[in-house]
Write a protein that holds these residues in place. Structure first.
Motif, PDB file in Angstrom:
ATOM      1  N   VAL A 141      87.513  34.191   3.747  1.00  0.00           N
ATOM      2  CA  VAL A 141      86.962  33.696   5.013  1.00  0.00           C
ATOM      3  C   VAL A 141      88.078  33.131   5.886  1.00  0.00           C
ATOM      4  CG1 VAL A 141      85.489  31.928   6.064  1.00  0.00           C
ATOM      5  CG2 VAL A 141      84.663  33.207   4.080  1.00  0.00           C
ATOM      6  N   LEU A 142      88.116  33.644   7.118  1.00  0.00           N
ATOM      7  CA  LEU A 142      89.036  33.134   8.137  1.00  0.00           C
ATOM      8  C   LEU A 142      88.223  32.293   9.111  1.00  0.00           C
ATOM      9  CD1 LEU A 142      91.874  33.301   9.621  1.00  0.00           C
ATOM     10  CD2 LEU A 142      90.873  35.189  10.904  1.00  0.00           C
ATOM     11  N   ILE A 143      88.543  31.019   9.191  1.00  0.00           N
ATOM     12  CA  ILE A 143      87.803  30.096  10.052  1.00  0.00           C
ATOM     13  C   ILE A 143      88.374  30.106  11.469  1.00  0.00           C
ATOM     14  CG2 ILE A 143      87.617  27.607  10.515  1.00  0.00           C
ATOM     15  CD1 ILE A 143      86.807  27.160   7.702  1.00  0.00           C
ATOM     16  N   LEU A 144      87.451  30.109  12.454  1.00  0.00           N
ATOM     17  CA  LEU A 144      87.834  29.895  13.853  1.00  0.00           C
ATOM     18  C   LEU A 144      87.401  28.492  14.219  1.00  0.00           C
ATOM     19  CD1 LEU A 144      86.363  33.111  15.548  1.00  0.00           C
ATOM     20  CD2 LEU A 144      88.628  32.835  14.524  1.00  0.00           C
ATOM     21  N   THR A 145      88.318  27.719  14.743  1.00  0.00           N
ATOM     22  CA  THR A 145      87.925  26.371  15.121  1.00  0.00           C
ATOM     23  C   THR A 145      88.597  25.952  16.421  1.00  0.00           C
ATOM     24  OG1 THR A 145      87.969  24.043  14.484  1.00  0.00           O
ATOM     25  CG2 THR A 145      89.700  25.435  13.585  1.00  0.00           C
ATOM     26  N   ALA A 146      87.819  25.256  17.254  1.00  0.00           N
ATOM     27  CA  ALA A 146      88.383  24.718  18.483  1.00  0.00           C
ATOM     28  C   ALA A 146      89.136  23.430  18.183  1.00  0.00           C
ATOM     29  CB  ALA A 146      87.270  24.455  19.492  1.00  0.00           C
ATOM     30  N   ARG A 147      88.847  22.862  17.027  1.00  0.00           N
ATOM     31  CA  ARG A 147      89.451  21.585  16.678  1.00  0.00           C
ATOM     32  C   ARG A 147      90.743  21.822  15.898  1.00  0.00           C
ATOM     33  NH1 ARG A 147      84.056  19.722  13.819  1.00  0.00           N
ATOM     34  NH2 ARG A 147      84.072  21.942  13.385  1.00  0.00           N
ATOM     35  N   SER A 148      91.764  21.116  16.290  1.00  0.00           N
ATOM     36  CA  SER A 148      93.036  21.365  15.624  1.00  0.00           C
ATOM     37  C   SER A 148      93.432  20.201  14.721  1.00  0.00           C
ATOM     38  CB  SER A 148      94.135  21.614  16.667  1.00  0.00           C
ATOM     39  OG  SER A 148      94.198  20.522  17.544  1.00  0.00           O
ATOM     40  N   ARG A 149      92.519  19.257  14.547  1.00  0.00           N
ATOM     41  CA  ARG A 149      92.871  18.116  13.716  1.00  0.00           C
ATOM     42  C   ARG A 149      92.965  18.522  12.260  1.00  0.00           C
ATOM     43  NH1 ARG A 149      88.382  15.230  15.407  1.00  0.00           N
ATOM     44  NH2 ARG A 149      88.243  14.462  13.279  1.00  0.00           N
ATOM     45  N   TRP A 150      93.931  17.974  11.556  1.00  0.00           N
ATOM     46  CA  TRP A 150      94.174  18.366  10.183  1.00  0.00           C
ATOM     47  C   TRP A 150      92.957  18.096   9.282  1.00  0.00           C
ATOM     48  CZ3 TRP A 150      96.155  21.443   7.029  1.00  0.00           C
ATOM     49  CH2 TRP A 150      96.256  21.143   5.671  1.00  0.00           C
ATOM     50  N   SER A 151      92.225  16.973   9.577  1.00  0.00           N
ATOM     51  CA  SER A 151      91.083  16.642   8.731  1.00  0.00           C
ATOM     52  C   SER A 151      90.045  17.762   8.738  1.00  0.00           C
ATOM     53  CB  SER A 151      90.441  15.328   9.183  1.00  0.00           C
ATOM     54  OG  SER A 151      90.041  15.438  10.524  1.00  0.00           O
ATOM     55  N   ASP A 152      89.879  18.435   9.907  1.00  0.00           N
ATOM     56  CA  ASP A 152      88.919  19.532   9.983  1.00  0.00           C
ATOM     57  C   ASP A 152      89.382  20.721   9.170  1.00  0.00           C
ATOM     58  OD1 ASP A 152      87.212  18.137  11.693  1.00  0.00           O
ATOM     59  OD2 ASP A 152      88.473  18.667  13.401  1.00  0.00           O
ATOM     60  N   LYS A 153      90.686  20.981   9.242  1.00  0.00           N
ATOM     61  CA  LYS A 153      91.226  22.101   8.466  1.00  0.00           C
ATOM     62  C   LYS A 153      91.063  21.824   6.986  1.00  0.00           C
ATOM     63  CE  LYS A 153      94.727  22.898  11.918  1.00  0.00           C
ATOM     64  NZ  LYS A 153      96.087  22.476  12.234  1.00  0.00           N
ATOM     65  N   LEU A 154      91.374  20.589   6.607  1.00  0.00           N
ATOM     66  CA  LEU A 154      91.276  20.219   5.200  1.00  0.00           C
ATOM     67  C   LEU A 154      89.837  20.398   4.707  1.00  0.00           C
ATOM     68  CD1 LEU A 154      93.066  19.089   2.955  1.00  0.00           C
ATOM     69  CD2 LEU A 154      92.274  16.811   3.579  1.00  0.00           C
ATOM     70  N   ALA A 155      88.877  19.966   5.524  1.00  0.00           N
ATOM     71  CA  ALA A 155      87.472  20.132   5.147  1.00  0.00           C
ATOM     72  C   ALA A 155      87.151  21.608   4.970  1.00  0.00           C
ATOM     73  CB  ALA A 155      86.564  19.514   6.216  1.00  0.00           C
ATOM     74  N   GLY A 156      87.713  22.457   5.848  1.00  0.00           N
ATOM     75  CA  GLY A 156      87.496  23.901   5.749  1.00  0.00           C
ATOM     76  C   GLY A 156      88.049  24.468   4.461  1.00  0.00           C
TER      77      GLY A 156
END
Ligand code: CA
Length: 221
Positions: A75-90
């Protein structure tokens, strides 16, 4: 190779699908989290593009559900949010890679090809069988140094077989990775496509395994 695109913004979704189709993939699209969840569990995609901000069920919850249900598709996530916490959650939810909006379409294609290759257990970006090579990041095929020109359907079959070389692949499996949801899937069409691919290669590396399907491997001595 077949991709599911989960994105609710119509323009972006259409642009992604078009780019992926031009790049040689069969593409299905989901417009919201419900569709995404359903399609992702129902079909054997080679990779999934998942927007985190989806209506009905958000992307992160969809990803959790897929993983809980045993879906291992990259799975490749698309996100408008660039905060590391969001990436980590992903990543904790089982994402394999991400791109931050706005992104270049080419980057999505490149990352998807790498994800598909790695999930097939291929370490090298160039897959080789005898004199035939598939340059996975460019989607280019070379036979004895000469370019091989395949139609999109032929390319999808060939790429799938190269990624899963030396394994017997059934016609049904090939069909599931070559066609989108709306295509007819007659298994004899797969046979026709295979013989067309064989005619375009200098030697036969796609072997018929009677009653089972096909296996790509070095030419028989
Ligand atoms: Ca969105």
């Amino acid at each position: 190779m077949r991709i599911l695109v989960c994105e609710d913004q119509p323009d972006l979704r259409r642009a992604l699908c078009r780019t992926l189709e031009v790049s040689g993939f069969a593409v299905d699209q989901a417009e919201d989290g419900m569709e995404a969840l359903k399609y992702g569990l129902a079909e054997p995609y080679d990779a999934i593009v998942l927007d985190l901000g989806l209506p009905q069920i958000d992307g992160m919850s969809v990803l959790h559900r897929w993983r809980d249900e045993g879906c291992e598709t990259p799975v490749l996530i698309l996100t408008a949010r660039s905060r590391w916490s969001d990436k980590l959650a992903g990543f904790n939810a089982g994402a394999d890679d991400y791109v931050v909006k706005p992104f270049e379409m080419d980057e999505v294609v490149l990352r998807l090809r790498a994800l598909i290759r790695r999930s097939a257990g291929q370490a090298s970006a160039v897959l080789t069988c005898g004199p035939v090579q598939l340059y996975t990041s460019e989607g280019r095929i070379v036979d004895n140094g000469m370019p091989v020109d395949l139609t999109p359907q032929e390319f999808r079959i060939f790429a799938y077989l190269m990624h899963h070389a030396n394994r017997v692949i059934s016609r049904q499996t090939l069909a599931a990775h070559v066609y989108d949801r709306y295509s007819d899937r007659e298994s004899n069409v797969i046979d026709v496509l295979i013989s067309r691919i064989r005619r375009k290669l200098s030697i036969n590396i796609i072997h018929t395994i009677r009653g089972q399907g096909y296996r790509l491997g070095p030419p028989r001595a």
